[in-house]
Design a protein around this motif. Sequence first.
Motif, PDB file in Angstrom:
ATOM      1  N   VAL A  32     -14.319  58.827  11.769  1.00 19.43           N
ATOM      2  CA  VAL A  32     -13.963  58.274  10.592  1.00 19.43           C
ATOM      3  C   VAL A  32     -14.794  56.674  11.122  1.00 19.43           C
ATOM      4  N   ASN A  33     -14.575  56.740  12.104  1.00 17.60           N
ATOM      5  CA  ASN A  33     -15.512  54.853  12.321  1.00 17.60           C
ATOM      6  C   ASN A  33     -16.613  54.908  12.681  1.00 17.60           C
ATOM      7  N   LYS A  39     -11.985  48.771   8.407  1.00 16.63           N
ATOM      8  CA  LYS A  39     -11.175  48.718   9.465  1.00 16.63           C
ATOM      9  C   LYS A  39     -11.999  49.503  10.606  1.00 16.63           C
ATOM     10  N   ASN A  40     -11.387  49.023  11.899  1.00 13.80           N
ATOM     11  CA  ASN A  40     -11.556  49.464  12.802  1.00 13.80           C
ATOM     12  C   ASN A  40     -10.129  50.545  12.669  1.00 13.80           C
ATOM     13  N   LEU A  41     -10.743  51.879  12.805  1.00 14.39           N
ATOM     14  CA  LEU A  41      -9.133  52.566  12.179  1.00 14.39           C
ATOM     15  C   LEU A  41      -8.371  52.780  14.090  1.00 14.39           C
ATOM     16  N   GLU A  42      -9.152  53.006  14.822  1.00 13.31           N
ATOM     17  CA  GLU A  42      -8.627  53.120  15.957  1.00 13.31           C
ATOM     18  C   GLU A  42      -7.368  51.943  16.317  1.00 13.31           C
ATOM     19  N   LYS A  43      -7.675  51.053  15.275  1.00 10.74           N
ATOM     20  CA  LYS A  43      -6.635  49.720  16.080  1.00 10.74           C
ATOM     21  C   LYS A  43      -5.428  49.584  14.643  1.00 10.74           C
ATOM     22  N   LEU A 111     -19.124  65.382   3.872  1.00 13.71           N
ATOM     23  CA  LEU A 111     -18.532  66.388   4.525  1.00 13.71           C
ATOM     24  C   LEU A 111     -20.035  66.587   5.754  1.00 13.71           C
ATOM     25  N   GLU A 112     -20.917  66.154   5.495  1.00 16.45           N
ATOM     26  CA  GLU A 112     -22.324  66.354   5.756  1.00 16.45           C
ATOM     27  C   GLU A 112     -21.912  65.319   7.300  1.00 16.45           C
ATOM     28  N   VAL A 113     -22.040  63.594   7.206  1.00 19.51           N
ATOM     29  CA  VAL A 113     -21.880  62.778   7.350  1.00 19.51           C
ATOM     30  C   VAL A 113     -21.003  62.755   8.987  1.00 19.51           C
ATOM     31  N   LEU A 114     -19.422  63.320   8.147  1.00 21.56           N
ATOM     32  CA  LEU A 114     -18.502  63.955   9.274  1.00 21.56           C
ATOM     33  C   LEU A 114     -18.963  64.606  10.474  1.00 21.56           C
ATOM     34  N   ILE A 115     -19.664  66.056   9.943  1.00 26.14           N
ATOM     35  CA  ILE A 115     -20.040  66.625  10.773  1.00 26.14           C
ATOM     36  C   ILE A 115     -21.030  66.223  11.483  1.00 26.14           C
TER      37      ILE A 115
END
Length: 481
Positions: A32-33, A39-43, A111-115
Amino acid sequence: MNHDTICALATANGIGAIGIIRISGEESFEIVNRVFQGKNLEKADSHTVHYGYIVDSELEAIDAKIQNPKSKIEIIDEVMVSVFKGPKTFTAEDSVEISFHGSPHIAKKILEVLIKNGSRMAKAGEFTMRAFMNGRIDLSQAESIADLIASENEASRKVALNQLKGGITNEISFLRTDLLNFVSLIELELDFAEEDVEFADRSALNQLLDKIETKLNSLIESFQYGNAIKNGTAVAIIGKPNAGKSTLLNALLKEERAIVSNIAGTTRDTIEEILHIKGHAFRLIDTAGLRETVDEIEAIGVKKAREKVENANILVYLADAATKDFSEDIEMIKSLQREDLKTIICFTKIDKLQFENLSFEENFKSQSANFQLLASGFHILNISAVENQNIQELKDELSSYVDKLQTSEGNVVITNQRHYEALGKSLEAVEKVKEAIATQISTELLAYELRNALEYLGEISGEVTNDEVLGNIFSKFCIGK
């Protein structure tokens, strides 16, 4: 269990105020990042929500778009992204939810960009299956989620929610644990077979089996009530042509659902509608009038009407109160009877009769004396669907049928066919164990029967299962759940 990252639309297809896409798996934050500008989701802290944009991850950052309108950067949507770090999530994995403007086209683009960035589309029920495989919920709880989503009335919602809280599992888990202790002792006896010793007290084992048997019988008996809650109670409205069946259906539903005409044989096919009474669902089935007919289409309707009665829980038989000779009605009622069928006889159109002529009920009873209608538990009502006379009394009688199915307040109710079948197998296995003890069967065979009982009890919660069963259960879920 596959450890790849899955995504799916969690809200219903179609246009709405917002839509939600769920992502779950080890690389949720990283994937997702790549497409989220914010926001940086990992942080980010777990269980927090962040504002930003979803963009095509192969293009430049959103800042370039803001500073240079001629840039090729494509913003897909302005979104809110929720972060959930495992194991305190539904799937017990790292998860993300993207809330976007509820356009089906936007959902497709996200969904397309996530895939494209490493996720894949989830299979039906895969999120819930991961919750089960990761020990977040047991199998009966997983099934209750599908039931909760499908609930259409208050009673089914309450039962499904109780199951989600572990209702049936809690009912049998302690009994299964005690039985498992006995199995361990029996297995120990096998290790000392040559010394002819008993570690398991057969008398105590019998007491436990009696306790399990009582509990299993109670749960099995609740299935009839549970089935009525989950699938609704089928009510077949039957009678001769022009007895007022369609008029009654309209009166119960309080809308003009069926065509009403003075011409006999107007209804050629069955009409089904749902009526909710006191939190319970009733599937009302208006049928073609029962009579001998040479009309091919009407004959098909009459055949369907009889088939509907065969599968109904309640028969509402209508007889025109102005009828002089009820013999034909009585013969029809006889032909439709079964032991498990509740029958309500309604004399219709009483608004058209003069008060002094209200002797039709006595006339009917005298004509049906040999049939002993009242002794058979029939309920008789005088109604006028046009004037709404005694329609509420009919509703109360329908509701009482379901109320009487409920054994006692607060008990776990079985609504799932798989649970019902597993309970039946468990009961049969327990009875075989009791028989084995009574006949002083060998320890080896007793251990075998005990293992069978444990296995069937374990099927309910999913402690004992196979991939085929799991595939069948979760395939019935919607994608995104």
